[in-house]
Motif scaffolding. Structure first.
Motif, PDB file in Angstrom:
ATOM      1  N   ASP A 126      86.966 -13.990  29.879  1.00  0.00           N
ATOM      2  CA  ASP A 126      86.000 -13.500  28.907  1.00  0.00           C
ATOM      3  C   ASP A 126      86.733 -12.576  27.943  1.00  0.00           C
ATOM      4  OD1 ASP A 126      83.835 -12.537  27.494  1.00  0.00           O
ATOM      5  OD2 ASP A 126      83.168 -11.182  29.076  1.00  0.00           O
ATOM      6  N   LEU A 127      87.101 -13.095  26.786  1.00  0.00           N
ATOM      7  CA  LEU A 127      87.880 -12.345  25.803  1.00  0.00           C
ATOM      8  C   LEU A 127      89.131 -11.784  26.485  1.00  0.00           C
ATOM      9  CD1 LEU A 127      84.934 -10.590  23.885  1.00  0.00           C
ATOM     10  CD2 LEU A 127      85.976 -12.824  23.453  1.00  0.00           C
ATOM     11  N   PRO A 157      95.670  -4.612  32.418  1.00  0.00           N
ATOM     12  CA  PRO A 157      95.516  -3.449  31.533  1.00  0.00           C
ATOM     13  C   PRO A 157      96.832  -2.965  30.920  1.00  0.00           C
ATOM     14  CG  PRO A 157      94.232  -3.149  33.535  1.00  0.00           C
ATOM     15  CD  PRO A 157      95.066  -4.379  33.741  1.00  0.00           C
ATOM     16  N   GLN A 158      97.948  -3.252  31.580  1.00  0.00           N
ATOM     17  CA  GLN A 158      99.252  -2.822  31.076  1.00  0.00           C
ATOM     18  C   GLN A 158      99.851  -3.790  30.061  1.00  0.00           C
ATOM     19  OE1 GLN A 158     100.197   0.243  32.029  1.00  0.00           O
ATOM     20  NE2 GLN A 158      98.273   0.197  33.187  1.00  0.00           N
ATOM     21  N   GLN A 159      99.254  -4.989  29.932  1.00  0.00           N
ATOM     22  CA  GLN A 159      99.797  -6.008  29.026  1.00  0.00           C
ATOM     23  C   GLN A 159      99.620  -5.595  27.571  1.00  0.00           C
ATOM     24  OE1 GLN A 159     101.124  -9.486  29.631  1.00  0.00           O
ATOM     25  NE2 GLN A 159     101.710  -8.991  27.530  1.00  0.00           N
ATOM     26  N   LYS A 160     100.717  -5.653  26.807  1.00  0.00           N
ATOM     27  CA  LYS A 160     100.665  -5.339  25.384  1.00  0.00           C
ATOM     28  C   LYS A 160     101.082  -6.563  24.573  1.00  0.00           C
ATOM     29  CE  LYS A 160      99.597  -0.896  25.609  1.00  0.00           C
ATOM     30  NZ  LYS A 160      98.366  -0.332  25.011  1.00  0.00           N
ATOM     31  N   PHE A 161     100.423  -6.726  23.435  1.00  0.00           N
ATOM     32  CA  PHE A 161     100.712  -7.859  22.559  1.00  0.00           C
ATOM     33  C   PHE A 161     101.191  -7.383  21.192  1.00  0.00           C
ATOM     34  CE2 PHE A 161      97.351  -9.391  25.457  1.00  0.00           C
ATOM     35  CZ  PHE A 161      97.997 -10.494  25.998  1.00  0.00           C
ATOM     36  N   PRO A 191      87.557  -3.446  20.224  1.00  0.00           N
ATOM     37  CA  PRO A 191      88.104  -2.360  21.063  1.00  0.00           C
ATOM     38  C   PRO A 191      89.023  -2.881  22.160  1.00  0.00           C
ATOM     39  CG  PRO A 191      85.764  -2.696  21.517  1.00  0.00           C
ATOM     40  CD  PRO A 191      86.088  -3.517  20.320  1.00  0.00           C
ATOM     41  N   GLN A 192      88.740  -4.067  22.694  1.00  0.00           N
ATOM     42  CA  GLN A 192      89.613  -4.642  23.721  1.00  0.00           C
ATOM     43  C   GLN A 192      91.011  -4.886  23.152  1.00  0.00           C
ATOM     44  OE1 GLN A 192      87.992  -8.165  25.521  1.00  0.00           O
ATOM     45  NE2 GLN A 192      86.151  -7.142  26.282  1.00  0.00           N
ATOM     46  N   ASN A 204      86.252   1.425  13.922  1.00  0.00           N
ATOM     47  CA  ASN A 204      86.796   1.584  15.268  1.00  0.00           C
ATOM     48  C   ASN A 204      87.732   2.786  15.375  1.00  0.00           C
ATOM     49  OD1 ASN A 204      89.335   0.765  17.176  1.00  0.00           O
ATOM     50  ND2 ASN A 204      87.387   0.141  18.108  1.00  0.00           N
ATOM     51  N   GLY A 205      88.489   3.042  14.319  1.00  0.00           N
ATOM     52  CA  GLY A 205      89.359   4.208  14.307  1.00  0.00           C
ATOM     53  C   GLY A 205      90.762   3.981  14.837  1.00  0.00           C
TER      54      GLY A 205
END
Length: 292
Positions: free
Chosen positions: A180-181, A187-191, A237-238, A268-269
């Motif tokens: 789902d999205l 949580p540690q995965q960065k793109f 935000p995700q 969103n900021g």
């Protein structure tokens, strides 16, 4: 099509193109050629050297069924199970949307953003709502050092995407996952970039769609909700939580909601000011923003 007459390839094409034209189809000759080539098991271009060849009863029956389905509104891509995108040939089924030329603008935005990172970087990209895998696989083919996570909530779509990744030679760099999205991503995965062609049609807009879309393409891949921005608002935000600083979020949208999506990103900021890219028809089609 009378069986008493001799039906050559050329005659079948001429008859069918005229029939499609009377049905007010946009590309009658092209569609006739694609369908007949598929019935005969040959590339469309090969028909031009076989105009005088007589089509046997079995292949003519196949072709007749394809023509019947097309006139009923079924898109050619679903009849033949293939669609070209970015000069690549993708399998498609009714579990997936049919890739559209406008989406190539989304791919270009992602590829341009990846070029801003140091050469030979191990680039991490997410394609959210991958469908047939067209975006993810094209990015992997073009950006040779990229690793792409292709995510879809549909099991059927994920299977098609995996098949396409294998057939197009990037299964080692395109990981297809159900989800789902971005909620299921570590949580540690960065793109370095997140691409998304999510459902953006509102409930009211869906009722106005052409029957070739409304009656055949998966509603779950088209409709977001009452406003058309529901899933995009959830993703913004995700994506911020998973993007490197300077990483790009690129969203394909309906021209009707482009400004609203830009406002959502700006509110969103976590992003630099949003930018809107127009397609070749001049419609607002892609909204992008870099992570601060």
């Amino acid at each position: 099509m009378s069986t008493a007459e001799t039906w050559t390839i050329n005659r079948l094409l001429t008859w069918t193109a005229d029939y499609f034209k009377k049905q007010q189809m946009e590309s009658p000759r092209l569609e006739a050629e694609v369908l007949l080539g598929y019935a005969l098991g040959c590339p469309r271009i090969a028909l031009y050297t076989r105009f005088e060849e007589i089509v046997n009863d079995e292949n003519r029956a196949k072709f007749r069924e394809f023509v019947k389905n097309r006139v009923a509104g079924m898109p050619v891509a679903y009849i033949v199970g293939k669609k070209e995108f970015y000069s690549l040939n993708f399998n498609v089924t009714r579990d997936t949307l049919i890739p559209r030329p406008e989406t190539e603008h989304l791919v270009i935005a992602i590829l341009d953003s990846l070029k801003t990172w140091p050469a030979n970087s191990a680039l991490q990209v997410a394609d959210v709502g991958t469908g047939s895998g067209a975006i993810a696989i094209t990015v992997a083919k073009q950006a040779k050092t990229s690793q792409v996570t292709a995510i879809d909530a549909s099991k059927g779509a994920a299977e098609v995407a995996r098949k396409n990744a294998t057939e197009l030679g990037v299964a080692d760099r395109v990981k297809v996952v159900l989800g789902d999205l971005l909620s299921g991503v570590d949580p540690q995965q960065k793109f370095h970039a997140v691409a998304a062609n999510l459902p953006y049609v509102s409930d009211a807009e869906f009722e106005q769609l052409d029957k070739t879309v409304k009656d055949f393409e998966p509603k779950s891949a088209l409709v977001s909700g009452p406003h058309g921005t529901e899933l995009i608002a959830k993703l913004i935000p995700q994506a911020a939580a998973h993007l490197h600083a300077g990483g790009l979020l690129a969203l394909e949208v309906s021209p009707m909601i482009a400004d609203k999506v830009g406002a959502l990103l700006n509110a969103n900021g976590n992003y630099e000011p949003a930018a809107i890219i127009k397609d070749l028809a001049g419609h607002k089609r892609i909204v992008t923003a870099k992570r601060k």
